[in-house]
Write a protein that holds these residues in place. Structure first.
Motif, PDB file in Angstrom:
ATOM      1  N   PRO A   1       0.655   5.423   9.368  1.00 41.83           N
ATOM      2  CA  PRO A   1       0.285   4.534   8.025  1.00 41.83           C
ATOM      3  C   PRO A   1       1.242   4.174   7.099  1.00 41.83           C
TER       4      PRO A   1
ATOM      5  N   SER B   1      -5.550   1.570  -0.890  1.00 41.24           N
ATOM      6  CA  SER B   1      -4.208   1.629  -0.375  1.00 41.24           C
ATOM      7  C   SER B   1      -4.119   2.271   1.246  1.00 41.24           C
ATOM      8  N   ASP B   2      -5.331   2.246   1.690  1.00 44.81           N
ATOM      9  CA  ASP B   2      -5.282   3.023   2.810  1.00 44.81           C
ATOM     10  C   ASP B   2      -4.852   1.793   3.957  1.00 44.81           C
ATOM     11  N   ASN B   3      -4.065   2.383   4.954  1.00 48.13           N
ATOM     12  CA  ASN B   3      -3.303   1.479   5.910  1.00 48.13           C
ATOM     13  C   ASN B   3      -4.009   1.369   7.133  1.00 48.13           C
ATOM     14  N   THR B   4      -4.934   2.308   7.684  1.00 51.93           N
ATOM     15  CA  THR B   4      -5.526   2.525   8.938  1.00 51.93           C
ATOM     16  C   THR B   4      -5.990   1.333   9.342  1.00 51.93           C
TER      17      THR B   4
ATOM     18  N   ASP C   1       0.995   4.329  -2.660  1.00 43.26           N
ATOM     19  CA  ASP C   1       0.824   5.481  -2.911  1.00 43.26           C
ATOM     20  C   ASP C   1       2.066   6.241  -3.376  1.00 43.26           C
TER      21      ASP C   1
ATOM     22  N   ASN D   1       0.848  -1.268   0.232  1.00 43.61           N
ATOM     23  CA  ASN D   1       0.085   0.067  -0.198  1.00 43.61           C
ATOM     24  C   ASN D   1       1.021   1.334  -0.078  1.00 43.61           C
TER      25      ASN D   1
ATOM     26  N   GLU E   1      -2.238   6.805   3.847  1.00 40.10           N
ATOM     27  CA  GLU E   1      -3.554   7.342   4.609  1.00 40.10           C
ATOM     28  C   GLU E   1      -4.333   8.172   3.539  1.00 40.10           C
ATOM     29  N   MET E   2      -4.338   7.729   2.388  1.00 40.91           N
ATOM     30  CA  MET E   2      -5.137   8.500   1.274  1.00 40.91           C
ATOM     31  C   MET E   2      -6.410   8.043   0.903  1.00 40.91           C
ATOM     32  N   GLY E   3      -6.875   7.315   1.620  1.00 44.25           N
ATOM     33  CA  GLY E   3      -8.464   6.652   1.438  1.00 44.25           C
ATOM     34  C   GLY E   3      -8.167   5.507   0.287  1.00 44.25           C
TER      35      GLY E   3
ATOM     36  N   LYS F   1       1.016  12.049   4.198  1.00 43.99           N
ATOM     37  CA  LYS F   1      -0.269  11.133   4.166  1.00 43.99           C
ATOM     38  C   LYS F   1      -0.114   9.714   3.535  1.00 43.99           C
TER      39      LYS F   1
END
Length: 685
Positions: free
Chosen positions: A598, A259-262, A184, A180, A254-256, A251
């Protein structure tokens, strides 16, 4: 071990008639990997089954030696595949990596949770004092036993079932996290106009133009590679562009979208707690640190807190100086994170008369490589000869034969430039590790960087920090190249996580020495050596902005420890947790962590530095104190100290306790005060 046949259609099961037996990369097709994994895993399972069902009583030879020898083909395959997955990860490679992660974890579990194997290892461990083992064999037996126990060998069947599920899922999450971040980093770009790059130094404009060319575009393109972002933040007068680029940079992950790692982080923390609990530890940090020099989370926090307090004071002083500089130039707004490097560079120029654009032509990549090699020659008697007849996995890779006393001791690969298929950062890895168990095996070591690639015909220019990174990773490289042990388990960098950075961080010190700079810091255009006056300025300014650098790093280490000191992660929101922890710590205004959660690949792309990012600072105590030993002699290449450093650290692998190894080199335990003095946070006594 399956016999390798020259007629086998899969290159991983053929003998490699290449220099040093390196992989014949040009013969390996993407379709070779999956069947190779299937065959290599089956081969290793058969080898392990033969050990587990051996009717003879357990002996060191038929159990421990056999375990160490087994899996040769799988090791050879993994050495190639995972190095490619980090440095040249196409979509096809990433797809295979996602599929293999749980299968390899399952395979590892099948070995470490096999009660028949553990019974044999335990039988030997119980009577270890009677076996007449060498010190290295004793260490291998101790580590083998502990590895089984820490993998869950003492659990009941229900516990083993759950441990298998947890570790396999963690393997998937770690791979997902890394991919991810890479997505990004490789997909985000910002096209810049001629007006946007006005006033930038030529080296940076050249790198931005090359990045555009690499993507089939005209003009200039900014990517999220650190070697481009940090210089832009340092020298660009365009505050709006600095803000846009900085916000995208922090970010990552954490870009939605997909690929978001939250959610990946939340599940990872929760499963790590469960894994630790299964093994009887209250937190993952307690589990992880049990096998380190630090031993306990409390010991880590003692060091980090001691540094954090002083770093915040220094950072506040630095921020005030930046605000004063900004005000003098008409910027009457608070210093934001995208302003810090820009105004810090102006203050540095004012205080030390050092201009990054003036400095950078002296740090040519080729000359810095020579400097790193020459330092190794002077310390350890090793020499380097470039080879152009060795297969490589990418055209940018350079290969050097390493020799000592006229005899080859290994191959060194340098992969220095950023590209879209390479994960960010810098690292050392091994295509093959040194060992002497059944026959001498020479190491094949690689250093991977992400320096901005220059335009064709132009020299690659580094910042001083880039050059220090090169020396750092080469210190790791030497740790692998100089290794001289019998057992693969103990080879090279296979040491405690908070000791592994000692050889690399120690090596950085030689870069900043006049003895090295005067010979290798050569101006790219004039060919002249860096003037003594400029060297003096560089050395005088080495602790400039140290509050900023220390806060950036220490905040990351403290947040890592906070995540992994949790006893319950139910409902965890990683972003909110990070913010709350930074607020509790009193994170200085205008600053962010060096690695936000993230995209904190050290910690969440695998277990490597999880609950272990502090290791750089722990090792810095050793490197600061260790280099002072050389300085105290008046000769930073002191032959006797270099001999002890080589014998007890660089060649010794994990054959002894790290503190014992340090004391054999230094003559005493390290002095923690040396760290604070090195960073300029306290004055030398």
């Amino acid at each position: 071990m399956t016999q390798l046949l020259a007629t086998d259609p899969n290159p991983f099961f053929r003998p490699w008639a290449t220099p040093f037996g390196i992989a014949p990369f040009g013969e390996i097709a993407i379709d070779d990997y999956r069947p190779a994994f299937e065959r290599a895993l089956a081969e290793h399972r058969a080898e392990v089954e033969a050990i587990a069902t051996n009717p003879q009583a357990p002996s060191f030879a038929n159990t421990i030696d056999a375990l160490e020898v087994g899996g040769h083909t799988l090791d050879r395959l993994c050495g190639v595949f995972f190095n490619i997955a980090g440095s040249d990860a196409t979509d096809a490679i990433q797809a295979i990596q996602r599929d293999m992660a749980p299968l390899l974890a399952k395979h590892g579990n099948a070995i470490s949770l096999d009660p028949r194997l553990f019974a044999r290892v335990k039988a030997l461990h119980d009577k270890r004092a009677e076996l007449g083992l060498s010190s290295e064999q004793m260490r291998v037996l101790e580590k083998t036993y502990k590895n089984f126990v820490r993998s869950g060998a003492l659990l009941d069947e229900a516990g083993k079932v759950r441990m298998r599920a947890v570790s396999e899922r963690l393997a998937v999450l770690g791979t997902t996290f890394a991919q991810n971040v890479l997505k990004d980093e490789s997909t985000w770009t910002l096209t810049l106009s001629e007006a946007d790059v006005k006033g930038l130094p030529d080296y940076l404009k050249s790198a931005l133009a090359q990045a555009a060319k690499d993507r089939g575009k005209d003009g200039y393109v900014m990517t999220l590679g650190r070697s481009m972002v940090e210089p832009f933040l340092t020298v660009s007068p365009r505050r709006d562009l600095r803000e846009t680029i900085f916000k995208a940079w922090v970010k990552r992950g954490e870009m939605g979208g997909d690929s978001d790692n939250t959610a990946v982080v939340a599940e990872t923390v929760k499963l790590r707690i469960e894994r630790a609990n299964l093994l009887g530890y209250p937190t993952f940090a307690a589990f992880k640190l049990d096998e380190t020099m630090a031993k306990t989370p409390g010991a880590v926090r003692d060091l980090l807190d001691r540094v954090w307090v002083r770093a915040k004071v220094r950072a506040a002083e630095e921020r005030a100086a930046l605000a004063e500089m900004a005000l003098s130039e008409g910027m009457n707004e608070p210093i934001e994170p995208w302003d810090w490097r820009f105004y810090a560079e102006k203050v540095r120029q004012q205080r030390h008369a050092i201009d990054e654009a003036e400095m950078k032509p002296y740090f040519q990549l080729d000359r810095m490589i020579e400097a790193a090699f020459d330092t190794a020659t002077r310390l350890f008697g090793v020499t380097f000869r470039e080879r152009t007849d060795v297969p490589v996995y990418h055209p940018d890779v350079r290969v050097f034969e390493v020799a000592r006393a006229g005899q080859p001791i290994g191959l060194f690969l340098g992969d220095y430039f950023a590209r879209g298929t390479k994960r960010s950062g810098a690292w050392m890895s091994a295509f093959r590790s040194q060992e002497n168990l059944t026959a001498p095996v020479l190491p094949i070591i690689v250093n991977v960087m992400n320096f901005a690639k220059p335009a064709a015909g132009e020299p690659a220019l580094l910042s001083f920090d880039d050059a220090r990174t090169l020396f750092h990773e080469f210190g790791h490289g030497l740790h692998g190249l100089l290794s001289n042990v019998t057992y693969p388990m103990l080879s090279g960098t296979a040491v405690a996580r908070d000791f592994v950075e000692f050889p690399s961080q120690l090596y950085e010190h030689w870069l900043a020495r006049p003895e090295v700079l005067s010979r290798f810091a050569i101006h790219a255009k004039t060919g002249e050596a860096m003037p003594v006056s400029l060297i003096d300025k560089l050395i005088a300014a080495r602790n400039f902005n140290q509050g900023f650098g220390t806060v950036e790093y220490t905040s990351s280490a403290l947040v890592d420890m906070a995540f992994h000191s949790l006893e319950d992660a139910e409902g965890l929101d990683p972003i909110a947790f990070e913010a709350a922890e930074l607020k509790r710590l009193g994170m200085p205004e205008g600053m962010v962590m060096r690695h936000r959660t993230p995209h904190f690949t050290h910690v969440f792309s695998g277990d490597g530095y999880s609950a272990g990012y502090y290791s750089y600072m722990w090792s810095e105590v050793l490197d600061a104190d260790g280099f002072s030993a050389f300085e105290e002699t008046g000769d930073v290449f002191n032959p006797e100290l270099a001999r002890r450093l080589g014998e007890f650290v660089y060649t010794a692998g994990n054959t002894r306790d790290p503190l014992e190894a340090y004391k054999l080199f230094r003559g005493r335990e390290p002095d923690p005060e040396a760290l604070l003095v090195k960073r300029g946070l306290v004055k030398a006594a």
